[in-house]
Write a protein that holds these residues in place. Sequence first.
Motif, short mmCIF file in Angstrom:
data_model
loop_
_atom_site.label_atom_id
_atom_site.label_comp_id
_atom_site.label_asym_id
_atom_site.label_seq_id
_atom_site.Cartn_x
_atom_site.Cartn_y
_atom_site.Cartn_z
N ASP A 1 6.82 5.74 -7.69
CA ASP A 1 5.62 6.56 -7.54
C ASP A 1 4.50 6.14 -8.49
OD1 ASP A 1 4.76 8.49 -5.82
OD2 ASP A 1 5.21 10.17 -7.14
N ARG B 1 -0.68 4.25 -10.68
CA ARG B 1 -1.12 5.64 -10.46
C ARG B 1 -0.24 6.58 -11.26
NH1 ARG B 1 1.91 8.60 -6.87
NH2 ARG B 1 0.10 9.76 -6.12
N GLN C 1 0.86 -1.18 0.00
CA GLN C 1 0.00 0.00 0.00
C GLN C 1 0.89 1.22 0.00
OE1 GLN C 1 -3.49 0.07 -0.16
NE2 GLN C 1 -3.10 2.22 -0.60
N ARG C 2 0.68 2.11 -0.91
CA ARG C 2 1.50 3.33 -0.96
C ARG C 2 1.00 4.32 0.08
NH1 ARG C 2 0.88 8.33 -2.86
NH2 ARG C 2 2.77 9.52 -3.42
N GLU D 1 0.22 2.30 -6.81
CA GLU D 1 -0.71 2.65 -5.73
C GLU D 1 -0.83 1.50 -4.75
OE1 GLU D 1 -2.92 4.86 -3.36
OE2 GLU D 1 -2.11 5.61 -5.24
N SER D 2 -1.07 0.27 -5.25
CA SER D 2 -1.24 -0.85 -4.34
C SER D 2 -1.09 -2.17 -5.07
CB SER D 2 -2.60 -0.79 -3.64
OG SER D 2 -3.65 -0.98 -4.56
#
Length: 716
Positions: free
Chosen positions: A678, A708, A599-600, A681-682
């Motif tokens: 980056d 993302r 999880q970011r 997202e997950s």
Amino acid sequence: MSDKPQNDTGQRLQTLSAIFAPRSVAVVGASDTVSKIGGIPVDFMKRFGYAGRVLPVNPKQTTVQGLPAFPSLQAIGEPVDLAIFAIPASLSRAALEDAVAAGVKGVVMFTSGFAETGDDGAGQQAELTAIARRGGVRLLGPNCLGFMNVGEQLYATFSPAPASGQVRHGPIGLVSQSGAFGAYAYALARERGIGLSHWITTGNEADIDFADCVEWLAHDPQTRVIMGYMEGCRNGPRLRQALAAAQAARKPVVIVKVGRTEAGAKAAASHTAALAGNDAVYDAVFREYGVHRAKDITEFFGVAAAAAIGGLPRDASLGLFTVSGGVGVLMADEASQAGLDLRPMPDTAQATIREWVPFAAPTNPVDITGQVTNDATLIERTARLMLDQGGYASWIGFLAAAGTAERFWPVLESLVTNLRRDYPDKLLALSTLLTPARRQALEALGCMVFSEPTEAVRTVSALARLAQRLDAPVVPADEPAPPLSLPARVLNEPESLAALAQAGLRVVPHALVHSADEAVAAAGHLGSAVVLKIVSADILHKSDAGGVVLNLQGAEAVRDGYARLMAAVHQNVPQARLDGVLVAPMVDRHGTECLLGVQRDPVFGPMVMFGLGGVFVETLHDVVLRPAPVGLDQAHEMIRATKAHALLAGARGREPADLDLLAQQIVALSRFAVACGDTLESVDINPFMALPASRGGGCAVDAVVIGRAPDEQEPA
């Protein structure tokens, strides 16, 4: 990118040293009135004997509190290490430009009215920060209470707390994001007799933040223990770097981090404009770097003071000495619950104690009974026997109210003096009632003192955990995987499995089909009972939509199952975009369903998750988090930290799962998360079916990867 100066660590620390240990201090807005914000720091530095130059700046006066005053910083005509701004917000810009022109190295800005007030104030704060950075000036604040260098009697603060009595100089550095809490902590330290090296408040953290201060204290020779009060963090990597520096220096860090609940997090954010983040993530980061997170103020000061007084034990072994059997049981229960090692005394040592006191309980706890009233030498003799033959790293003696007896004081003083001299590597603690002065006298000799015996046990447990984490070898990070870039969308299941397989994770064999005939052909190639699953980025919970059909054997069963699946999906989610149907073999259901995920976090970046999977995820919450990257030893530690470990290790006669493979999968997932950076997202792998090595070790059965769009800017 961050617009912070990209100095290396040495340059950054040197710059901060000019601020926190300056040779000259200018006070802009200095006042003759010692009760005013501009008068307090001048008064304190004169009164308490700061050895550096104090330079008042006030264009309306030629002297301030008997010192020559200057109309501006440039008018001083000589280099100034530190300038204190005790001026209104409206004058701050001009004063900062004056500081840049004068070559001032650092500014402490008491002034409020900036980011804490809203968007307009935040804009003004950003302008000041830009001026300071362009001019090479480091800025503490604004909206802060300043700092104190206790050893050098430097009081760059307007807190009135020192006026009521100075804290003694000692080895604890304290950093607080809240000025009010900082003042309260200063008073508590003074009343408790805790010695401070430095006291720093950071306010709005326009430039110098909590992490900068922790890193500087990690390299400060006066500081052995670091205390911190946190409300939030905007730059997770910098905080991790600072905590790593403290860990490498083997300096215990004790932190109170508020915002455990959603309501608390919102309150913290509104107070300092700091991003509170997910509290479980902070727990994971603190654990990674051996930080002790205190749950309240008593524990905060108790653990930090104990670390400064007695140091850290070499391991978790504990010898308990008591004059009360009941209290001995109370302490033993607490020690056992806290995970301390209460190994019994050797038989020979037990026999010796029985020779001294036939009715003693000599195991551990060692209850010497009230016989000490007749023979006070029993205390030291027994303590030495426990430390010599028991070999305990820590020793706690419960002496009830003996400390209140005047005739008993010489016994206690001699006991602590002798034990500290002869056992310098042991952690010593007494639980008895003493006056504050006598308590401080024993603490000065290196013995912790507690009025409540279970608090003593809890503190020893906290110090043992700190020692374990600080003594853990620093494992070099693996070579980073080549960078990856994910599309900014939900990857469907075949895409997710393919991405993870490329990253080195084991995934279930599968095929993507678009018709019943293709499903039958794929099932034939897989050669066993199969499962059909709808593939759609619009359908995350396939079972709820009727998009999963299990245990299909033979062509007719597969053809019928395909028809039933498509009919259910069209009825339940008619608007969903369909990418096809995934065909995969039924996985051995005698394994343990695990969750592997990423999880970011907006502050700390990718956090790796492991826990019990399947339908138990949301009910049992048996999940462990660690910041990426995760090494192999850390991965094994994550597995051991879950309740699922008992199942995986072979509970009730089950064949154990291949834990080495499982740990390797966690590491591979971690490397994938770092490589994606980056753009990730997950990741949700649920379940990863963990199996014994004899049955292949396991694989990812279901997975969702979400990409993302990268942030345009990193956190400041």
